[in-house]
Design a protein around this motif. Structure first.
Motif, PDB file in Angstrom:
ATOM      1  N   MET A 130       0.818  -1.205   0.000  1.00  0.00           N
ATOM      2  CA  MET A 130       0.000   0.000   0.000  1.00  0.00           C
ATOM      3  C   MET A 130       0.857   1.261   0.000  1.00  0.00           C
ATOM      4  O   MET A 130       0.497   2.274  -0.616  1.00  0.00           O
ATOM      5  CB  MET A 130      -0.939  -0.018   1.216  1.00  0.00           C
ATOM      6  CG  MET A 130      -1.919  -1.191   1.190  1.00  0.00           C
ATOM      7  SD  MET A 130      -2.854  -1.426   2.722  1.00  0.00           S
ATOM      8  CE  MET A 130      -4.015  -0.076   2.621  1.00  0.00           C
ATOM      9  N   THR A 132       3.741   1.549  -1.491  1.00  0.00           N
ATOM     10  CA  THR A 132       4.174   1.686  -2.887  1.00  0.00           C
ATOM     11  C   THR A 132       3.062   2.287  -3.737  1.00  0.00           C
ATOM     12  O   THR A 132       3.304   3.148  -4.589  1.00  0.00           O
ATOM     13  CB  THR A 132       4.585   0.314  -3.448  1.00  0.00           C
ATOM     14  OG1 THR A 132       5.664  -0.208  -2.662  1.00  0.00           O
ATOM     15  CG2 THR A 132       5.017   0.418  -4.891  1.00  0.00           C
ATOM     16  N   GLN A 133       1.844   1.837  -3.492  1.00  0.00           N
ATOM     17  CA  GLN A 133       0.689   2.361  -4.234  1.00  0.00           C
ATOM     18  C   GLN A 133       0.517   3.864  -3.986  1.00  0.00           C
ATOM     19  O   GLN A 133       0.278   4.638  -4.922  1.00  0.00           O
ATOM     20  CB  GLN A 133      -0.567   1.597  -3.807  1.00  0.00           C
ATOM     21  CG  GLN A 133      -1.820   1.956  -4.599  1.00  0.00           C
ATOM     22  CD  GLN A 133      -3.042   1.199  -4.093  1.00  0.00           C
ATOM     23  OE1 GLN A 133      -3.267   1.108  -2.891  1.00  0.00           O
ATOM     24  NE2 GLN A 133      -3.817   0.647  -5.013  1.00  0.00           N
ATOM     25  N   ARG A 134       0.665   4.293  -2.728  1.00  0.00           N
ATOM     26  CA  ARG A 134       0.516   5.717  -2.398  1.00  0.00           C
ATOM     27  C   ARG A 134       1.634   6.553  -3.016  1.00  0.00           C
ATOM     28  O   ARG A 134       1.406   7.674  -3.483  1.00  0.00           O
ATOM     29  CB  ARG A 134       0.492   5.892  -0.881  1.00  0.00           C
ATOM     30  CG  ARG A 134      -0.723   5.277  -0.202  1.00  0.00           C
ATOM     31  CD  ARG A 134      -0.737   5.560   1.289  1.00  0.00           C
ATOM     32  NE  ARG A 134      -1.884   4.931   1.927  1.00  0.00           N
ATOM     33  CZ  ARG A 134      -1.824   3.895   2.758  1.00  0.00           C
ATOM     34  NH1 ARG A 134      -0.636   3.373   3.069  1.00  0.00           N
ATOM     35  NH2 ARG A 134      -2.918   3.378   3.286  1.00  0.00           N
ATOM     36  N   LEU A 136       3.256   5.817  -5.759  1.00  0.00           N
ATOM     37  CA  LEU A 136       2.957   5.870  -7.190  1.00  0.00           C
ATOM     38  C   LEU A 136       1.932   6.954  -7.499  1.00  0.00           C
ATOM     39  O   LEU A 136       2.052   7.681  -8.489  1.00  0.00           O
ATOM     40  CB  LEU A 136       2.426   4.517  -7.662  1.00  0.00           C
ATOM     41  CG  LEU A 136       3.417   3.492  -8.210  1.00  0.00           C
ATOM     42  CD1 LEU A 136       2.675   2.215  -8.564  1.00  0.00           C
ATOM     43  CD2 LEU A 136       4.144   4.042  -9.427  1.00  0.00           C
ATOM     44  N   GLU A 137       0.924   7.041  -6.648  1.00  0.00           N
ATOM     45  CA  GLU A 137      -0.108   8.060  -6.828  1.00  0.00           C
ATOM     46  C   GLU A 137       0.502   9.463  -6.777  1.00  0.00           C
ATOM     47  O   GLU A 137       0.151  10.339  -7.572  1.00  0.00           O
ATOM     48  CB  GLU A 137      -1.178   7.907  -5.734  1.00  0.00           C
ATOM     49  CG  GLU A 137      -2.362   8.849  -5.885  1.00  0.00           C
ATOM     50  CD  GLU A 137      -3.391   8.661  -4.784  1.00  0.00           C
ATOM     51  OE1 GLU A 137      -4.272   9.542  -4.665  1.00  0.00           O
ATOM     52  OE2 GLU A 137      -3.314   7.650  -4.052  1.00  0.00           O
ATOM     53  N   LYS A 175      -6.103  -5.339  -4.367  1.00  0.00           N
ATOM     54  CA  LYS A 175      -7.148  -4.466  -3.822  1.00  0.00           C
ATOM     55  C   LYS A 175      -8.106  -5.236  -2.918  1.00  0.00           C
ATOM     56  O   LYS A 175      -8.528  -4.726  -1.872  1.00  0.00           O
ATOM     57  CB  LYS A 175      -7.908  -3.791  -4.964  1.00  0.00           C
ATOM     58  CG  LYS A 175      -7.056  -2.781  -5.726  1.00  0.00           C
ATOM     59  CD  LYS A 175      -7.829  -2.099  -6.838  1.00  0.00           C
ATOM     60  CE  LYS A 175      -6.953  -1.101  -7.578  1.00  0.00           C
ATOM     61  NZ  LYS A 175      -7.663  -0.432  -8.701  1.00  0.00           N
ATOM     62  N   SER A 211       3.528  -5.984  -4.739  1.00  0.00           N
ATOM     63  CA  SER A 211       3.973  -4.630  -5.104  1.00  0.00           C
ATOM     64  C   SER A 211       4.360  -4.557  -6.578  1.00  0.00           C
ATOM     65  O   SER A 211       4.042  -3.581  -7.267  1.00  0.00           O
ATOM     66  CB  SER A 211       5.168  -4.211  -4.239  1.00  0.00           C
ATOM     67  OG  SER A 211       4.816  -4.196  -2.875  1.00  0.00           O
ATOM     68  N   LEU A 214       1.250  -4.465  -8.610  1.00  0.00           N
ATOM     69  CA  LEU A 214       0.598  -3.158  -8.446  1.00  0.00           C
ATOM     70  C   LEU A 214       1.249  -2.104  -9.330  1.00  0.00           C
ATOM     71  O   LEU A 214       0.569  -1.293  -9.962  1.00  0.00           O
ATOM     72  CB  LEU A 214       0.683  -2.717  -6.984  1.00  0.00           C
ATOM     73  CG  LEU A 214      -0.503  -3.011  -6.073  1.00  0.00           C
ATOM     74  CD1 LEU A 214      -0.173  -2.599  -4.649  1.00  0.00           C
ATOM     75  CD2 LEU A 214      -1.756  -2.274  -6.552  1.00  0.00           C
ATOM     76  N   ILE A 215       2.571  -2.097  -9.348  1.00  0.00           N
ATOM     77  CA  ILE A 215       3.298  -1.119 -10.157  1.00  0.00           C
ATOM     78  C   ILE A 215       2.962  -1.288 -11.632  1.00  0.00           C
ATOM     79  O   ILE A 215       2.731  -0.306 -12.345  1.00  0.00           O
ATOM     80  CB  ILE A 215       4.816  -1.251  -9.916  1.00  0.00           C
ATOM     81  CG1 ILE A 215       5.165  -0.800  -8.500  1.00  0.00           C
ATOM     82  CG2 ILE A 215       5.613  -0.450 -10.936  1.00  0.00           C
ATOM     83  CD1 ILE A 215       6.587  -1.097  -8.089  1.00  0.00           C
ATOM     84  N   GLU A 218      -0.636   0.058 -12.171  1.00  0.00           N
ATOM     85  CA  GLU A 218      -0.975   1.449 -11.860  1.00  0.00           C
ATOM     86  C   GLU A 218       0.112   2.446 -12.240  1.00  0.00           C
ATOM     87  O   GLU A 218       0.080   3.596 -11.797  1.00  0.00           O
ATOM     88  CB  GLU A 218      -1.294   1.576 -10.365  1.00  0.00           C
ATOM     89  CG  GLU A 218      -2.440   0.669  -9.930  1.00  0.00           C
ATOM     90  CD  GLU A 218      -2.891   0.925  -8.500  1.00  0.00           C
ATOM     91  OE1 GLU A 218      -2.455   1.942  -7.900  1.00  0.00           O
ATOM     92  OE2 GLU A 218      -3.687   0.119  -7.985  1.00  0.00           O
ATOM     93  N   LYS A 219       1.046   2.051 -13.069  1.00  0.00           N
ATOM     94  CA  LYS A 219       2.146   2.952 -13.411  1.00  0.00           C
ATOM     95  C   LYS A 219       1.724   4.089 -14.335  1.00  0.00           C
ATOM     96  O   LYS A 219       2.375   5.138 -14.390  1.00  0.00           O
ATOM     97  CB  LYS A 219       3.293   2.166 -14.050  1.00  0.00           C
ATOM     98  CG  LYS A 219       3.010   1.616 -15.443  1.00  0.00           C
ATOM     99  CD  LYS A 219       4.185   0.786 -15.923  1.00  0.00           C
ATOM    100  CE  LYS A 219       3.989   0.312 -17.360  1.00  0.00           C
ATOM    101  NZ  LYS A 219       4.066   1.422 -18.335  1.00  0.00           N
TER     102      LYS A 219
END
Length: 505
Positions: A130, A132-134, A136-137, A175, A211, A214-215, A218-219
């Motif tokens: 999570m 890493t997701q934040r 990326l955002e 998710k 991760s 996810l990258i 969502e990249k």
């Protein structure tokens, strides 16, 4: 002229995990090799009662910065700490700091992660996946971003024996998993963790696999590369040979073996001990950042940063190497026991109060605690020390081919040049000097003392063998006959050797 160094000059860089082992080496190398870098922003959170400012101050005092401190005494002025928490929404960054990052950052290095194998699943997910997701955002909103480099692990897909430089399907839908751990009670998550992990050995490799997926998902339009190092160990050359400040990986094994606490390890002698020096990982990371930003590959590249397929080193060889440098490991005549006794006396009792019984009890409890922790670590490591993997390294070779001769020297990640026996000795000396902060002046005396002990042992064993054999000969006619036959054979061989030498001359 170094193309990689020239690229980073004038750039503004963001690094997460800068206070960690790899993060420190990355910051140091970047500042030393590209002295004109504009600024290095680091995301730091308060921890263990220390504020962000205190943690950064302690980081900058570290010996790893001695070389860059000598070249550029004001290097700390380029480091810009940002108070942040990866486990919180929007990274808990203030609006003012966020605006500064969005308008200035050119390249992001994401090193932050929990590397504990036994980390509770919820926390590992919050930080490794999570977080890493934040990040990326946030990166997708950066106006001048040229590259995003994510540090993963070569064992993210350890359920496969052959691991190519591609993103594999995740162990679960990220998710859905995030939603699950958000509303489930901590105890329930702990109960179902083994079932969720499936074939993955621990929460670290599991969340790293999530991760990576996810990258990929969502990249967006970001230029991203993923670095997958194996077991990261002490430095090979930079900033100093053998520099280490973490007990993770094999470091704890080396120290425990050197202190005489660890006498055996569960490992397959023929399995590859895929260690990689930390400076090799950082050199590859910086080179990959340059290539990603300048050449802008069409597809996201993954770099397996390993040694097993290029310059393999086996667990059996590691044991031999450790035994061959016992004089380096057994620091200063069993200094561990004396230091422990002295610490217990100084911290807990006056000399006239302490008794042999109470000291023995204190030592027993302290040693039991250490041994239990060591046993737990070995059990967690067993999965990796009893089997081998086959990693491809095509992208790493491709990147090396794009470097000019100056860059190949300055950002060396060619592990074919690594001599393992020399590296292990340097590793052990580095652990003593940098990790344990012990005095190096006693090593020559310790070596001499151990040589004496070894000679005494050989002399004793030889004498004992002769005595036993003489007693055996005195009681057995067959033994006497064998002994005379062997002596006669040796005499004939020597006579033949002399006669042959005389004829040749």
């Amino acid at each position: 002229m170094s193309s990689v160094s020239a690229y980073y000059n004038g750039k503004t860089v963001l690094i997460t995990g800068a206070t960690g082992f790899m993060g420190k080496v990355l910051v140091e190398k970047l500042l030393r090799s590209s002295p004109e870098v504009k600024a290095v922003y680091i995301l730091v959170r308060p921890k263990a009662g220390q504020s962000m400012q205190e943690r950064v101050a302690n980081m900058l005092k570290c010996k790893v910065f001695d070389r860059v401190r000598e070249d550029c005494p004001n290097f700390h002025e380029k480091i810009k700490p940002i108070n942040a928490e990866l486990t919180q929404p929007k990274l808990a960054i203030s609006a003012e700091d966020e605006e500064e990052l969005l308008t200035h950052i050119n390249i992001v290095f994401h090193c932050a992660a929990t590397v504990r194998f036994d980390e509770p699943l919820k926390h590992a997910l919050q930080l490794n996946a999570m977080g890493t997701q934040r990040l990326l955002e946030l990166a997708r909103q950066m106006q001048k971003l040229e590259a995003f480099i994510h540090i993963s692990t070569a064992y993210a897909n350890c359920v496969r024996k052959r691991i190519d430089e591609v993103i594999y399907p995740p162990p679960a839908e990220p998710k859905k998993l995030f939603d699950l751990v958000e509303w489930l009670d901590e105890s329930i998550i702990q109960d179902i963790t083994p079932k969720l992990l499936g074939d993955w050995p621990n929460t670290y490799t599991y969340t790293k696999a999530l991760s990576e997926y996810l990258i990929q998902q969502e990249k967006g339009n970001l230029n991203i590369a993923i670095i997958r190092p194996s077991i990261v160990g002490a430095s090979w050359h930079e900033p100093f040979p053998g520099w280490i400040d973490s007990f993770n990986g094999t470091s704890g094994i080396f120290v425990a073996a050197g202190k005489g606490i660890l006498r055996s390890v569960i490992a397959n002698n023929e399995a590859v001990a895929d260690m990689i020096p930390v400076d090799v990982v950082i050199n590859l990371t910086l080179a990959a950042g340059w290539y990603t930003a300048v050449h802008r590959p069409k597809n996201m590249l993954v770099y397996n940063c390993t040694t097993g397929g290029i310059n393999p080193f086996f667990w059996g060889e590691m044991v031999v190497s450790l035994v061959s440098i016992t004089e380096v490991l057994y620091w200063n005549y069993n200094s561990y026991s004396s230091e422990l006794v002295r610490t217990l006396i100084d911290q807990n009792y006056s000399k006239d109060q302490i008794s042999y019984l109470s000291l023995t009890i204190l030592l027993s409890f302290r040693m039991m605690k250490i041994i239990n922790r060591l046993h737990k670590s070995l059990m967690l490591l067993q999965y990796f020390s009893t089997q081998s993997w086959d990693w491809s390294s095509d992208n790493m070779n491709m990147l090396m081919s794009h470097l000019n001769p100056e860059d190949k020297k300055l950002y060396n990640f060619d592990v074919r040049q690594l001599h393992w026996s020399e590296y292990i000795e340097s590793y052990c000396l580095g652990a003593k000097k940098y990790l344990l902060n012990e005095d190096m002046s006693g090593i020559p005396a310790a070596k001499q003392h151990l040589r004496k002990l070894r000679n005494i042992r050989y002399a004793f064993n030889t004498t004992l063998l002769v005595i036993i054999w003489r007693i055996f000969i005195a009681r057995s006619q067959m033994a006497r006959n064998i002994w005379y036959f062997v002596v006669s054979l040796c005499y004939k061989f020597l006579s033949y050797f002399r006669a042959s030498s005389t004829l040749r001359h």
